[in-house]
Scaffold this motif. Structure first.
Motif, PDB file in Angstrom:
ATOM      1  N   ILE A 302       0.835  -1.208   0.000  1.00  0.00           N
ATOM      2  CA  ILE A 302       0.000   0.000   0.000  1.00  0.00           C
ATOM      3  C   ILE A 302       0.866   1.252   0.000  1.00  0.00           C
ATOM      4  CG2 ILE A 302      -1.692   1.319   1.346  1.00  0.00           C
ATOM      5  CD1 ILE A 302      -2.790  -1.402   2.329  1.00  0.00           C
ATOM      6  N   ARG A 303       1.929   1.243   0.803  1.00  0.00           N
ATOM      7  CA  ARG A 303       2.823   2.407   0.881  1.00  0.00           C
ATOM      8  C   ARG A 303       3.503   2.687  -0.464  1.00  0.00           C
ATOM      9  NH1 ARG A 303       4.833   4.178   5.970  1.00  0.00           N
ATOM     10  NH2 ARG A 303       6.807   4.699   4.950  1.00  0.00           N
ATOM     11  N   SER A 304       3.792   1.636  -1.206  1.00  0.00           N
ATOM     12  CA  SER A 304       4.486   1.804  -2.484  1.00  0.00           C
ATOM     13  C   SER A 304       3.534   2.060  -3.641  1.00  0.00           C
ATOM     14  CB  SER A 304       5.345   0.567  -2.782  1.00  0.00           C
ATOM     15  OG  SER A 304       4.535  -0.596  -2.886  1.00  0.00           O
ATOM     16  N   GLY A 305       2.242   2.178  -3.332  1.00  0.00           N
ATOM     17  CA  GLY A 305       1.266   2.495  -4.362  1.00  0.00           C
ATOM     18  C   GLY A 305       0.785   1.306  -5.158  1.00  0.00           C
ATOM     19  N   LYS A 306       1.057   0.098  -4.674  1.00  0.00           N
ATOM     20  CA  LYS A 306       0.632  -1.102  -5.387  1.00  0.00           C
ATOM     21  C   LYS A 306      -0.660  -1.643  -4.783  1.00  0.00           C
ATOM     22  CE  LYS A 306       5.440  -2.449  -6.317  1.00  0.00           C
ATOM     23  NZ  LYS A 306       6.486  -3.456  -6.056  1.00  0.00           N
ATOM     24  N   ILE A 307      -1.328  -2.513  -5.523  1.00  0.00           N
ATOM     25  CA  ILE A 307      -2.516  -3.192  -5.021  1.00  0.00           C
ATOM     26  C   ILE A 307      -2.072  -4.465  -4.290  1.00  0.00           C
ATOM     27  CG2 ILE A 307      -4.640  -4.397  -5.654  1.00  0.00           C
ATOM     28  CD1 ILE A 307      -4.881  -2.561  -8.042  1.00  0.00           C
ATOM     29  N   PRO A 308      -2.439  -4.622  -3.012  1.00  0.00           N
ATOM     30  CA  PRO A 308      -2.059  -5.847  -2.292  1.00  0.00           C
ATOM     31  C   PRO A 308      -2.523  -7.091  -3.046  1.00  0.00           C
ATOM     32  CG  PRO A 308      -2.984  -4.232  -0.784  1.00  0.00           C
ATOM     33  CD  PRO A 308      -3.203  -3.695  -2.170  1.00  0.00           C
ATOM     34  N   CYS A 309      -1.614  -8.032  -3.239  1.00  0.00           N
ATOM     35  CA  CYS A 309      -1.909  -9.264  -3.984  1.00  0.00           C
ATOM     36  C   CYS A 309      -1.623 -10.451  -3.082  1.00  0.00           C
ATOM     37  CB  CYS A 309      -1.055  -9.330  -5.248  1.00  0.00           C
ATOM     38  SG  CYS A 309      -1.173 -10.901  -6.130  1.00  0.00           S
ATOM     39  N   LEU A 310      -2.641 -11.300  -2.872  1.00  0.00           N
ATOM     40  CA  LEU A 310      -2.484 -12.433  -1.962  1.00  0.00           C
ATOM     41  C   LEU A 310      -1.426 -13.408  -2.452  1.00  0.00           C
ATOM     42  CD1 LEU A 310      -5.388 -11.263  -1.239  1.00  0.00           C
ATOM     43  CD2 LEU A 310      -5.884 -13.556  -0.392  1.00  0.00           C
ATOM     44  N   GLU A 311      -1.401 -13.664  -3.748  1.00  0.00           N
ATOM     45  CA  GLU A 311      -0.430 -14.616  -4.296  1.00  0.00           C
ATOM     46  C   GLU A 311       0.990 -14.106  -4.089  1.00  0.00           C
ATOM     47  OE1 GLU A 311      -0.979 -17.296  -8.042  1.00  0.00           O
ATOM     48  OE2 GLU A 311       0.008 -15.451  -8.718  1.00  0.00           O
ATOM     49  N   ASN A 312       1.226 -12.835  -4.406  1.00  0.00           N
ATOM     50  CA  ASN A 312       2.550 -12.253  -4.206  1.00  0.00           C
ATOM     51  C   ASN A 312       2.907 -12.198  -2.728  1.00  0.00           C
ATOM     52  OD1 ASN A 312       2.833 -11.884  -6.942  1.00  0.00           O
ATOM     53  ND2 ASN A 312       2.249  -9.728  -6.915  1.00  0.00           N
ATOM     54  N   ALA A 313       1.900 -11.931  -1.884  1.00  0.00           N
ATOM     55  CA  ALA A 313       2.149 -11.857  -0.444  1.00  0.00           C
ATOM     56  C   ALA A 313       2.616 -13.199   0.101  1.00  0.00           C
ATOM     57  CB  ALA A 313       0.882 -11.399   0.282  1.00  0.00           C
ATOM     58  N   VAL A 314       2.029 -14.283  -0.402  1.00  0.00           N
ATOM     59  CA  VAL A 314       2.436 -15.614   0.048  1.00  0.00           C
ATOM     60  C   VAL A 314       3.886 -15.904  -0.366  1.00  0.00           C
ATOM     61  CG1 VAL A 314       2.029 -18.095  -0.245  1.00  0.00           C
ATOM     62  CG2 VAL A 314       0.101 -16.549   0.114  1.00  0.00           C
ATOM     63  N   VAL A 315       4.254 -15.473  -1.575  1.00  0.00           N
ATOM     64  CA  VAL A 315       5.640 -15.661  -2.032  1.00  0.00           C
ATOM     65  C   VAL A 315       6.590 -14.870  -1.137  1.00  0.00           C
ATOM     66  CG1 VAL A 315       7.263 -15.224  -3.913  1.00  0.00           C
ATOM     67  CG2 VAL A 315       4.973 -16.113  -4.416  1.00  0.00           C
TER      68      VAL A 315
END
Length: 465
Positions: A302-315
Motif C-alpha cells: 500500500i505504501r508503495s502504491g501497489k494493489i495488495p496481492c495475496l499470491e505475491n504476499a504468500v511468495v
C-alpha cells in the motif's frame, strides 16, 4: 501463547506515520514474532461511534481494553491488536483487531478508510461488521467498501480480463458476521418469525432488472453474497440506558440489559467456536510470526502504491519465513554443538553430537518454514550445517594437535634435558635412554589416548626432537 508474552492491554498494530502513510508498529510486530502457534484473527469494522470496541473487549474477556468513547469523537485510530489465549482451541492464540471507525467526517480521507477495511479483510479469519439500527438499503450503501474490494485487492498475480474474481475471493476471504446494534424491531417477515440469519439473507436478496438504479441496489448485496461464503448475523438491543451508555466501561453485567447480555454471549461463543485459524492461499495455517510478516507485506504494498496481492504476499511471506527459519535452525545447531562438544574429542563422539544437533535444527526449521515445497531452503540449511560441522572438525583437530604438543613437551622435557646435558653419553647411557624413551612414550600415549591425534605421536615426537 507459545513463546509469546501475555498482553494486559491492546497495542497499535497499524498506524499512520508522520507523512500520513500506514506503517506497522514495531512493538506489535515484536509481540506477533513471539507467537509461534496458529492464530485465529477476528477483526471488527464499521462506522465510527457504533460500539465496535465494546464487542472486542467482550471477546477478550475484559470489561475494558480497547478504547471506548462516550462522545461523537472516534477513539480508535489505525488498527489496534490484542492477543489472548484462545478460550476454546488449545494451542491457538486469539488475535483481536479493532479498526478505526469508518466514515469519520473529521478525517476527510476516504482512501484511508478503504485501506483500513481492506487490511481487516486481508488479515482476519473472521470479519465482524458492526452497525446500528437495521439492515436496510441505507446500511448496505454505507458498506460500500465491500464493493471496492475488487479494485483494491488481487488474489492472483496475473488475472485475465474475463476471469471471475469473486470465486477467487470467496476461497480466501474470511467469514462474515454482521452485528446489528440497538436493534428494536421484531424478527418477522409478514407474520412469520425468522432468525437473524434469515433476516440478513432477506436483506441481501437481489432485485430483478438491469436498470442503473437496480444495479446500484444490487451491487453491495451481490458482493457480500459472492465474496463471503460464510455469513452470520446477530441482532443486539441497546445494552443499557442512554445515561449508562456513557460509562460502559464501568458497568457490570448486572447493569446490562438481559437480552443484550444473552445475545452478546451468544455472539462471543459463536466467534470462539466457529472462527477458524488464519490461512493463506493453499490453506496453509499461519502463526503469529507469519501474521506480523503478512501485515508488513500488505502495508508495504500500500505504501508503495501497489494493489495488495495475496499470491505475491504468500511468495514474500515464504521468503521471509524461510530465511528466518534457516537462521534460527542454524543458530540452534551452533548452540547445541557448543554446549555439548568439549574440544578436543574423538571424531566419532563429535559426529554423534553433530547428528543430535542436526536433527533438532531440522525440527525447528520444519516447524517455522513456510511453503518450502522444493526444499530449497532446507537444502540451504543442510549445506550451512555441513560447513559449520567441517569447521568444527578442523577446530577439533587443531585443538587436539595443540594439546598433544603441550603434553609432548611436558612428558619429554626430562629426556630432552638429559640429551642436551650429555647425561646419556656414558657407559650404559644408551640403554638408559632407550628405557626412558619407552617409559615416556607409554606415559604420553596414556595421557593422550582420547585425543584424535594419537596417530601422530611419532610425527610430533620427531618434530620436537
Amino acid at each position: 501463547m507459545a513463546c509469546g508474552r501475555l498482553m494486559s492491554a491492546p497495542v497499535c498494530l497499524i498506524e499512520n506515520d508522520e507523512k500520513g502513510q500506514l506503517r506497522v508498529r514495531k512493538e506489535a510486530k515484536d509481540i506477533l514474532d513471539g507467537i509461534n502457534e496458529p492464530v485465529v484473527v477476528v477483526s471488527v469494522v464499521g462506522l465510527y461511534r457504533t460500539g465496535k470496541s465494546y464487542l472486542m473487549n467482550r471477546l477478550a474477556g475484559q470489561q475494558s481494553g480497547f478504547a471506548l468513547g462516550s462522545t461523537i469523537e472516534s477513539k480508535t485510530k489505525g488498527i489496534w491488536m490484542w492477543c489472548v489465549p484462545h478460550p476454546y482451541k488449545e494451542g491457538h492464540t486469539l488475535v483481536l483487531l479493532d479498526t478505526e471507525g469508518l466514515g469519520d467526517v473529521r478525517k476527510g480521507d476516504e482512501k484511508h478508510d478503504t485501506w483500513i477495511f481492506c487490511l481487516a479483510v486481508l488479515l482476519s479469519s473472521s470479519l465482524v461488521y458492526n452497525s446500528l439500527g437495521v439492515i436496510d438499503n441505507t446500511a448496505l450503501e454505507k458498506l460500500h467498501y465491500v464493493t471496492e474490494l475488487t479494485e483494491n485487492i488481487r488474489v492472483k498475480a496475473e488475472v485475465s480480463q474475463d476471469e471471475d474474481k469473486s470465486a477467487d475471493f470467496m476461497c480466501v476471504f474470511p467469514s462474515f458476521v454482521w452485528a446489528v446494534r440497538d436493534f428494536t424491531l421484531e424478527l418477522k417477515i409478514g407474520n412469520e418469525p425468522i432468525t437473524s440469519d434469515e433476516y440478513l439473507e432477506s436483506a441481501l436478496t437481489l432485485k430483478s432488472g438491469c436498470s442503473p438504479q437496480t444495479e446500484q441496489y444490487n451491487l453491495p448485496r451481490r458482493c457480500l453474497r459472492h465474496f463471503f461464503a460464510v455469513r452470520k448475523c446477530f441482532v443486539l438491543p441497546r445494552p443499557a440506558s442512554p445515561q449508562n451508555m456513557r460509562r460502559m466501561e464501568e458497568l457490570t453485567e448486572k447493569d446490562l440489559d438481559s437480552e443484550f447480555l444473552e445475545q452478546a454471549n451468544t455472539f462471543c461463543h459463536y466467534i470462539f467456536d466457529s472462527a477458524d485459524p488464519k490461512t493463506v492461499s493453499g490453506g496453509r495455517v499461519i502463526t503469529g510470526t507469519a501474521l506480523g510478516n503478512l501485515a508488513e507485506v500488505y502495508v508495504e504494498a500500500i505504501r508503495s502504491g501497489k494493489i495488495p496481492c495475496l499470491e505475491n504476499a504468500v511468495v514474500s511471506l515464504a521468503k521471509i519465513q524461510n530465511v528466518r527459519a534457516v537462521e534460527e535452525a542454524l543458530q540452534l545447531y551452533m548452540i547445541e554443538m557448543l554446549s555439548m562438544a568439549q574440544l578436543p574429542m574423538r571424531p566419532e563422539e563429535l559426529s554423534d553430537i553433530h547428528k543430535i544437533a542436526e536433527k533438532k535444527a531440522v525440527e525447528v526449521f520444519i516447524s517455522m518454514s513456510f511453503n518450502d515445497n522444493d526444499q530449497i531452503y532446507q537444502q540451504e540449511l543442510m549445506a550451512k550445517i555441513y560447513d559449520e560441522y567441517q569447521q568444527m572438525c578442523q577446530q577439533n583437530q587443531e585443538e587436539s594437535i595443540k594439546q598433544c604438543k603441550a603434553v609432548l613437551r611436558e612428558v619429554f622435557d626430562t629426556l630432552e634435558k638429559g640429551v642436551f646435558d650429555g647425561s646419556y653419553l656414558r657407559s650404559g647411557g644408551y640403554r638408559q635412554y632407550r628405557d626412558m624413551l619407552r617409559h615416556l612414550t607409554n606415559d604420553y600415549r596414556a595421557r593422550t589416548h582420547s585425543q584424535i591425534m594419537v596417530q601422530f605421536t611419532h610425527a610430533c615426537f620427531a618434530l620436537d626432537q
